[in-house]
Motif scaffolding. Structure first.
Motif, PDB file in Angstrom:
ATOM      1  N   ASP A 273       0.823  -1.221   0.000  1.00 29.04           N
ATOM      2  CA  ASP A 273       0.000   0.000   0.000  1.00 29.04           C
ATOM      3  C   ASP A 273       0.854   1.268   0.000  1.00 29.04           C
ATOM      4  N   PHE A 274       2.169   1.118  -0.193  1.00 28.97           N
ATOM      5  CA  PHE A 274       3.154   2.201  -0.291  1.00 28.97           C
ATOM      6  C   PHE A 274       3.490   2.857   1.042  1.00 28.97           C
ATOM      7  N   THR A 275       2.961   2.336   2.142  1.00 31.43           N
ATOM      8  CA  THR A 275       3.492   2.696   3.451  1.00 31.43           C
ATOM      9  C   THR A 275       4.848   2.028   3.602  1.00 31.43           C
ATOM     10  N   VAL A 276       5.570   2.356   4.684  1.00 25.14           N
ATOM     11  CA  VAL A 276       6.909   1.802   4.872  1.00 25.14           C
ATOM     12  C   VAL A 276       7.012   1.068   6.204  1.00 25.14           C
ATOM     13  N   LYS A 277       7.932   0.130   6.247  1.00 17.67           N
ATOM     14  CA  LYS A 277       8.229  -0.629   7.469  1.00 17.67           C
ATOM     15  C   LYS A 277       9.732  -0.597   7.696  1.00 17.67           C
ATOM     16  N   HIS A 278      10.145  -0.163   8.878  1.00 18.01           N
ATOM     17  CA  HIS A 278      11.572  -0.124   9.207  1.00 18.01           C
ATOM     18  C   HIS A 278      12.098  -1.547   9.358  1.00 18.01           C
ATOM     19  N   ILE A 279      13.200  -1.861   8.654  1.00 19.71           N
ATOM     20  CA  ILE A 279      13.729  -3.228   8.702  1.00 19.71           C
ATOM     21  C   ILE A 279      15.173  -3.295   9.185  1.00 19.71           C
ATOM     22  N   GLN A 280      15.888  -2.152   9.204  1.00 22.01           N
ATOM     23  CA  GLN A 280      17.292  -2.190   9.631  1.00 22.01           C
ATOM     24  C   GLN A 280      17.774  -0.782   9.938  1.00 22.01           C
ATOM     25  N   SER A 281      18.670  -0.684  10.925  1.00 17.71           N
ATOM     26  CA  SER A 281      19.505   0.500  11.119  1.00 17.71           C
ATOM     27  C   SER A 281      20.927  -0.007  11.308  1.00 17.71           C
ATOM     28  N   ILE A 282      21.861   0.527  10.521  1.00 22.06           N
ATOM     29  CA  ILE A 282      23.242   0.052  10.561  1.00 22.06           C
ATOM     30  C   ILE A 282      24.176   1.238  10.722  1.00 22.06           C
ATOM     31  N   SER A 283      25.179   1.082  11.566  1.00 24.43           N
ATOM     32  CA  SER A 283      26.121   2.160  11.858  1.00 24.43           C
ATOM     33  C   SER A 283      26.869   2.590  10.596  1.00 24.43           C
ATOM     34  N   THR A 284      27.104   3.892  10.490  1.00 19.48           N
ATOM     35  CA  THR A 284      27.912   4.397   9.372  1.00 19.48           C
ATOM     36  C   THR A 284      29.405   4.382   9.713  1.00 19.48           C
ATOM     37  N   GLU A 285      29.750   3.890  10.889  1.00 23.22           N
ATOM     38  CA  GLU A 285      31.157   3.760  11.284  1.00 23.22           C
ATOM     39  C   GLU A 285      31.882   5.104  11.194  1.00 23.22           C
ATOM     40  N   GLY A 286      31.166   6.147  11.580  1.00 26.84           N
ATOM     41  CA  GLY A 286      31.727   7.490  11.558  1.00 26.84           C
ATOM     42  C   GLY A 286      30.737   8.468  12.155  1.00 26.84           C
ATOM     43  N   ASP A 287      31.024   9.751  12.015  1.00 25.60           N
ATOM     44  CA  ASP A 287      30.203  10.781  12.644  1.00 25.60           C
ATOM     45  C   ASP A 287      29.603  11.717  11.598  1.00 25.60           C
ATOM     46  N   PHE A 288      28.281  11.895  11.680  1.00 20.61           N
ATOM     47  CA  PHE A 288      27.532  12.876  10.886  1.00 20.61           C
ATOM     48  C   PHE A 288      27.427  12.462   9.416  1.00 20.61           C
ATOM     49  N   PRO A 289      26.715  11.368   9.130  1.00 22.77           N
ATOM     50  CA  PRO A 289      26.546  10.903   7.744  1.00 22.77           C
ATOM     51  C   PRO A 289      25.552  11.782   6.978  1.00 22.77           C
ATOM     52  N   ARG A 290      26.072  12.771   6.305  1.00 22.76           N
ATOM     53  CA  ARG A 290      25.215  13.764   5.645  1.00 22.76           C
ATOM     54  C   ARG A 290      24.592  13.238   4.357  1.00 22.76           C
ATOM     55  N   ASP A 291      25.283  12.338   3.670  1.00 25.55           N
ATOM     56  CA  ASP A 291      24.745  11.827   2.410  1.00 25.55           C
ATOM     57  C   ASP A 291      25.276  10.426   2.155  1.00 25.55           C
ATOM     58  N   PHE A 292      24.700   9.777   1.149  1.00 22.04           N
ATOM     59  CA  PHE A 292      25.114   8.434   0.715  1.00 22.04           C
ATOM     60  C   PHE A 292      24.500   8.227  -0.656  1.00 22.04           C
ATOM     61  N   ASN A 293      24.918   7.165  -1.328  1.00 19.02           N
ATOM     62  CA  ASN A 293      24.319   6.847  -2.619  1.00 19.02           C
ATOM     63  C   ASN A 293      24.546   5.383  -2.947  1.00 19.02           C
ATOM     64  N   LEU A 294      23.698   4.871  -3.822  1.00 21.51           N
ATOM     65  CA  LEU A 294      23.832   3.504  -4.307  1.00 21.51           C
ATOM     66  C   LEU A 294      24.741   3.468  -5.521  1.00 21.51           C
ATOM     67  N   SER A 295      25.398   2.329  -5.721  1.00 25.31           N
ATOM     68  CA  SER A 295      26.192   2.148  -6.934  1.00 25.31           C
ATOM     69  C   SER A 295      25.262   1.983  -8.133  1.00 25.31           C
ATOM     70  N   LYS A 296      25.827   1.964  -9.328  1.00 25.40           N
ATOM     71  CA  LYS A 296      25.002   1.928 -10.539  1.00 25.40           C
ATOM     72  C   LYS A 296      24.112   0.697 -10.593  1.00 25.40           C
ATOM     73  N   ASP A 297      24.633  -0.460 -10.192  1.00 21.25           N
ATOM     74  CA  ASP A 297      23.799  -1.666 -10.197  1.00 21.25           C
ATOM     75  C   ASP A 297      23.109  -1.882  -8.851  1.00 21.25           C
ATOM     76  N   GLU A 298      23.301  -0.942  -7.936  1.00 23.89           N
ATOM     77  CA  GLU A 298      22.650  -0.908  -6.617  1.00 23.89           C
ATOM     78  C   GLU A 298      23.039  -2.090  -5.731  1.00 23.89           C
ATOM     79  N   SER A 299      24.182  -2.700  -6.025  1.00 21.82           N
ATOM     80  CA  SER A 299      24.656  -3.791  -5.165  1.00 21.82           C
ATOM     81  C   SER A 299      25.546  -3.274  -4.026  1.00 21.82           C
TER      82      SER A 299
END
Length: 342
Positions: A273-299
């Protein structure tokens, strides 16, 4: 195979501009962090066609945007448009109409620039947000934080100070006309928005509230209807946190958000129904993760930790959406924005 990302940075300490980093897809490893575009405070950027890069620019007490040609790590500035005051927080790219948009947190302005054939920029319009603001101390004035395209090629703007989404029609010559407004809950701190690939749902990230809001988007009149609001951090989290970036998997099944404070990437599964369910939170192994991105094939997913000067790499499971840590402590000065390059 190898692919490359560009990393926009602050230049308050050791950073010298926009950096590039190579991802070895076969080895699952980041290598060769190097300076790609020398510049002052290129905190956000967009990668266009024809070896073009568009970035925030600051020179002394002036801020604005700049365009570059970037071929094989050889950068040439093509144009800059600056004005007195702080630089923008975000730039959005509209290659179909050859337009660039900037969102200025400090001045509450949305600026529009024509991208000329030679890559130079000419300003075509400017809109300043005014009006009632939210209850939090950070909302003492309107604060435009995002300006980018809707699926139907309108411009949607997030105003953190006003807890507001504003949608504009865009003319061929780069003029804006407001067509709709959507008010999030008081103190939400509207920061970034991402649309489902089907174009019918939008997911709005609140920096100040650390919440994710699901909205139905009606392209007929550019209106939004509330569907769901969830937290991006645990209910018992009491320390400071600011939600920052939001990205969708291209299949529309998973949403990723970053938390600055808890220092995590939160993963949400999109339900039927396009609602969301939280499934994971994982540490960024650092401080203040302002941005991120997926690779081209999203792996893979690459995260940037601004305060600890490091990049972190995860393997992504396309079926479950979950992330597994592969590499941390990849040195990069003051990393902010992460964009796929080549």
């Amino acid at each position: 195979m190898e692919e490359n990302f560009l990393i926009g940075t602050y230049t308050k300490k050791d950073s010298k501009g926009v950096y590039a980093v190579t991802l070895d897809d076969d080895a699952g490893k980041l290598t060769n962090v190097r300076l790609a575009i020398p510049s002052q405070k290129p905190a956000y950027l967009q990668v266009g066609s024809n070896d073009r890069v568009y970035a925030i620019k600051q020179i002394d007490d002036q801020g604005g945007v700049a365009s570059y040609s970037l071929k094989d790590d050889n950068a040439k500035m093509l144009s800059k448009v600056l004005a007195a005051g702080a630089p923008p927080a975000y730039v959005g790219l509209d290659e179909q109409r050859h337009l660039l948009y900037s969102a200025n947190y400090h001045t509450a302005k949305v600026d529009v620039f024509k991208i000329n054939e030679d890559g130079t920029l000419t300003q075509t319009d400017s809109v300043t947000h005014q009006g009632a603001t939210g209850p939090r101390p950070e909302q003492e004035a309107p604060h435009v934080h995002f300006a980018d395209l809707t699926p139907d090629k309108r411009l949607v703007v997030c105003d953190l100070g006003m807890d507001l989404l504003v949608v504009y029609d865009v003319s061929a010559d780069g003029k804006l006309t407001a067509v709709s407004r959507y008010k999030c809950e008081d103190g939400f701190g509207t920061r970034h928005i991402a649309f489902h690939p089907n174009g019918k749902y939008a997911y709005v990230l609140g920096e100040l509230s650390s919440k994710l809001e699901v909205l139905k988007y009606n392209a007929a009149d550019a209106s939004f209807t509330h569907v769901q609001t969830v937290k991006t951090i645990p209910d018992d989290w009491t320390a400071h946190n600011g939600a920052a970036a939001i990205r969708f998997s291209s299949d529309g099944k998973f949403i990723y958000t970053s938390n600055r404070g808890e220092n995590t990437i939160a993963v949400f599964a999109v339900q039927p129904d396009f609602t969301v369910k939280h499934i994971q939170s994982i540490s960024t192994e650092g401080d203040f993760p302002r941005d991120f991105n997926l690779s081209k094939d999203e792996s893979y997913l690459l995260a940037s930790n601004q305060n600890s000067d490091n990049l972190t790499l995860y393997k992504r499971d396309a079926d479950t959406g979950k992330l597994t840590l592969l590499q941390k402590d990849v040195a990069c000065p003051e990393p902010v924005c992460v964009m796929k390059w080549k």
